[in-house]
Design an enzyme around this catalytic site. Structure first.
Site, PDB file in Angstrom:
ATOM      1  N   ASP A   1       3.198  35.390  16.388  1.00 43.12           N
ATOM      2  CA  ASP A   1       3.414  34.096  15.742  1.00 43.12           C
ATOM      3  C   ASP A   1       2.361  33.873  14.654  1.00 43.12           C
ATOM      4  O   ASP A   1       2.423  32.898  13.899  1.00 43.12           O
ATOM      5  CB  ASP A   1       3.455  32.948  16.760  1.00 43.12           C
ATOM      6  CG  ASP A   1       2.175  32.812  17.559  1.00 43.12           C
ATOM      7  OD1 ASP A   1       1.260  33.662  17.415  1.00 43.12           O
ATOM      8  OD2 ASP A   1       2.070  31.842  18.351  1.00 43.12           O
ATOM      9  N   SER A   2       1.422  34.837  14.524  1.00 49.50           N
ATOM     10  CA  SER A   2       0.497  34.826  13.389  1.00 49.50           C
ATOM     11  C   SER A   2       1.261  34.942  12.077  1.00 49.50           C
ATOM     12  O   SER A   2       0.696  34.686  11.007  1.00 49.50           O
ATOM     13  CB  SER A   2      -0.522  35.970  13.517  1.00 49.50           C
ATOM     14  OG  SER A   2       0.129  37.197  13.780  1.00 49.50           O
TER      15      SER A   2
ATOM     16  N   ASP B   1       6.669  37.482  19.954  1.00 53.39           N
ATOM     17  CA  ASP B   1       5.848  36.356  20.415  1.00 53.39           C
ATOM     18  C   ASP B   1       6.713  35.118  20.624  1.00 53.39           C
ATOM     19  O   ASP B   1       7.513  34.767  19.745  1.00 53.39           O
ATOM     20  CB  ASP B   1       4.810  36.037  19.331  1.00 53.39           C
ATOM     21  CG  ASP B   1       3.401  35.992  19.866  1.00 53.39           C
ATOM     22  OD1 ASP B   1       3.218  36.000  21.097  1.00 53.39           O
ATOM     23  OD2 ASP B   1       2.477  35.944  19.042  1.00 53.39           O
TER      24      ASP B   1
ATOM     25  N   LYS C   1       5.835  38.072  24.447  1.00 58.33           N
ATOM     26  CA  LYS C   1       4.464  37.692  24.797  1.00 58.33           C
ATOM     27  C   LYS C   1       4.382  36.172  24.795  1.00 58.33           C
ATOM     28  O   LYS C   1       4.994  35.522  23.936  1.00 58.33           O
ATOM     29  CB  LYS C   1       3.472  38.269  23.783  1.00 58.33           C
ATOM     30  CG  LYS C   1       2.031  37.827  24.023  1.00 58.33           C
ATOM     31  CD  LYS C   1       1.055  38.581  23.148  1.00 58.33           C
ATOM     32  CE  LYS C   1       0.926  38.041  21.759  1.00 58.33           C
ATOM     33  NZ  LYS C   1       0.497  36.637  21.669  1.00 58.33           N
TER      34      LYS C   1
ATOM     35  N   GLU D   1       1.500  32.753  25.671  1.00 61.32           N
ATOM     36  CA  GLU D   1       0.098  32.389  25.873  1.00 61.32           C
ATOM     37  C   GLU D   1      -0.066  31.481  27.085  1.00 61.32           C
ATOM     38  O   GLU D   1       0.793  30.643  27.357  1.00 61.32           O
ATOM     39  CB  GLU D   1      -0.434  31.652  24.633  1.00 61.32           C
ATOM     40  CG  GLU D   1      -0.417  32.510  23.381  1.00 61.32           C
ATOM     41  CD  GLU D   1      -0.961  31.784  22.150  1.00 61.32           C
ATOM     42  OE1 GLU D   1      -1.497  30.655  22.280  1.00 61.32           O
ATOM     43  OE2 GLU D   1      -0.857  32.362  21.049  1.00 61.32           O
TER      44      GLU D   1
ATOM     45  N   GLU E   1      -7.872  37.873  24.192  1.00 66.53           N
ATOM     46  CA  GLU E   1      -8.327  37.579  22.822  1.00 66.53           C
ATOM     47  C   GLU E   1      -9.684  36.884  22.841  1.00 66.53           C
ATOM     48  O   GLU E   1      -9.867  35.870  23.538  1.00 66.53           O
ATOM     49  CB  GLU E   1      -7.290  36.702  22.089  1.00 66.53           C
ATOM     50  CG  GLU E   1      -7.742  36.387  20.659  1.00 66.53           C
ATOM     51  CD  GLU E   1      -6.640  35.857  19.746  1.00 66.53           C
ATOM     52  OE1 GLU E   1      -5.463  35.862  20.144  1.00 66.53           O
ATOM     53  OE2 GLU E   1      -6.989  35.443  18.621  1.00 66.53           O
TER      54      GLU E   1
HETATM   55  O1  KIV Z   1       0.255  36.367  16.866  1.00 68.65           O
HETATM   56  C1  KIV Z   1      -0.507  37.339  16.932  1.00 68.65           C
HETATM   57  O2  KIV Z   1      -0.718  38.079  15.947  1.00 68.65           O
HETATM   58  C2  KIV Z   1      -1.164  37.596  18.199  1.00 68.65           C
HETATM   59  C3  KIV Z   1      -2.232  38.653  18.220  1.00 68.65           C
HETATM   60  C4  KIV Z   1      -3.465  38.057  17.654  1.00 68.65           C
HETATM   61  C5  KIV Z   1      -2.450  39.206  19.566  1.00 68.65           C
HETATM   62  O3  KIV Z   1      -0.877  36.987  19.160  1.00 68.65           O
END
Ligand code: KIV
Length: 287
Positions: free
Chosen positions: A63-64, A102, A132, A134, A201
């Protein structure tokens, strides 16, 4: 004429078998054998092609993307549909690497069935192999629900960027003994809930080492030191595509942004000076 591509240095013999697709079982097996797992983010087709050609084991559509590609200030605004768009593009560029999507903010926290539907879409429509999400104890029921619909889940603890407002910034987590204890507990709970791996992280290296020792599932570190079972970085950061200096835990393997700015400046100058296009870039009429 385009430059001939330079040969990539041969893949190290200690990488996973490059002839077979990577699965979540491969990652577990790599941990058991002590083989380090490589993971990078990708958000589009060409980057997916590059990271796979270079031999990465797993690709995260993080989600970055909210910050690296969409210009938002945090990961919070990106939507499920925006993520899906990027997951589909990356999928088209991969044939071997494991694809992890994500779960964006508010797509999984409120209702476990809604979470399962969103995660299932990443597999069904996006072609991802896993998702993934959080969080610690509070997301254990979500992990279990996703497993009921056969979605493998990567946990993500320590600095969880979707909680940036609660955490008061992007800070190292787990420095105080009670915080380290809590993060270790979260890792064990996520493993118990059925996660296939957990991203750590921005936690101290010794804490990441202890978690990696205690868990059967692989730990993938970002800013978590060298003892994790694998490492992940944001590809734009390690390729030097982002503006500004890198944060402490990022190593810049290239400075592509500088090269791109220079290339565009050269183009502008040559057009303005009448040097581009030259005869070699122009067509002539048949004689
Ligand atoms: O969104 C992302 O790029 C991440 C990584 C920093 C692990 O979650």
């Amino acid at each position: 004429m385009a430059d001939k591509p330079k040969a990539v240095k041969s893949a190290p013999t200690y990488a996973a078998d490059r002839t077979k697709p990577v699965t979540v079982a491969t990652l577990l097996d790599m941990k058991r054998k002590g083989l380090k797992i490589t993971m990078l983010t990708a958000y589009d087709y060409p980057t997916a092609r590059i990271v796979e050609e270079a031999g990465v084991d797993a690709v995260l559509v993080g989600d970055s993307v909210a910050m690296t590609k969409l210009g938002y200030e945090s990961t919070l605004p990106v939507t499920l549909d925006e993520m899906m768009h990027h997951v589909k593009a990356v999928k088209r560029g991969l044939s071997r690497a494991l694809l992890v999507a994500d779960m964006p903010y508010l797509s999984y926290e409120l209702d476990v069935r809604e979470a399962a539907r969103a995660a299932g879409r990443f597999l069904k429509e996006g072609g991802a192999h896993a998702v993934k999400l959080e969080g610690g104890l509070e997301v254990a029921p979500v992990v279990k629900e996703l497993l009921k619909v056969n979605v493998p889940v990567f946990g993500h603890i320590g600095l969880t960027p979707q909680a940036v407002n609660r955490l008061g910034g992007y800070k190292v987590q787990g420095r105080k003994p009670q915080d380290a204890e809590r993060i270790l507990t979260e890792a064990r709970v996520l493993e118990g809930a059925g996660c296939c791996a957990v991203v750590l992280e921005c936690v101290p290296a010794d804490l990441a080492k202890e978690i990696s020792r205690r868990l059967q599932i692989p730990t993938i570190g970002i800013g978590a030191g060298p003892h994790c079972d694998g490492q992940v970085l944001v590809s734009d950061d390690m390729l030097g595509l982002t503006e500004g200096g890198p944060t402490k835990f990022v190593k810049r393997y290239a400075s592509l942004r500088g090269l791109a700015v220079q290339a565009v400046a050269d183009y502008c100058r040559e057009v303005r000076d009448g040097d581009f296009p030259g005869p070699e870039h122009s067509f002539s009429s048949p004689a």
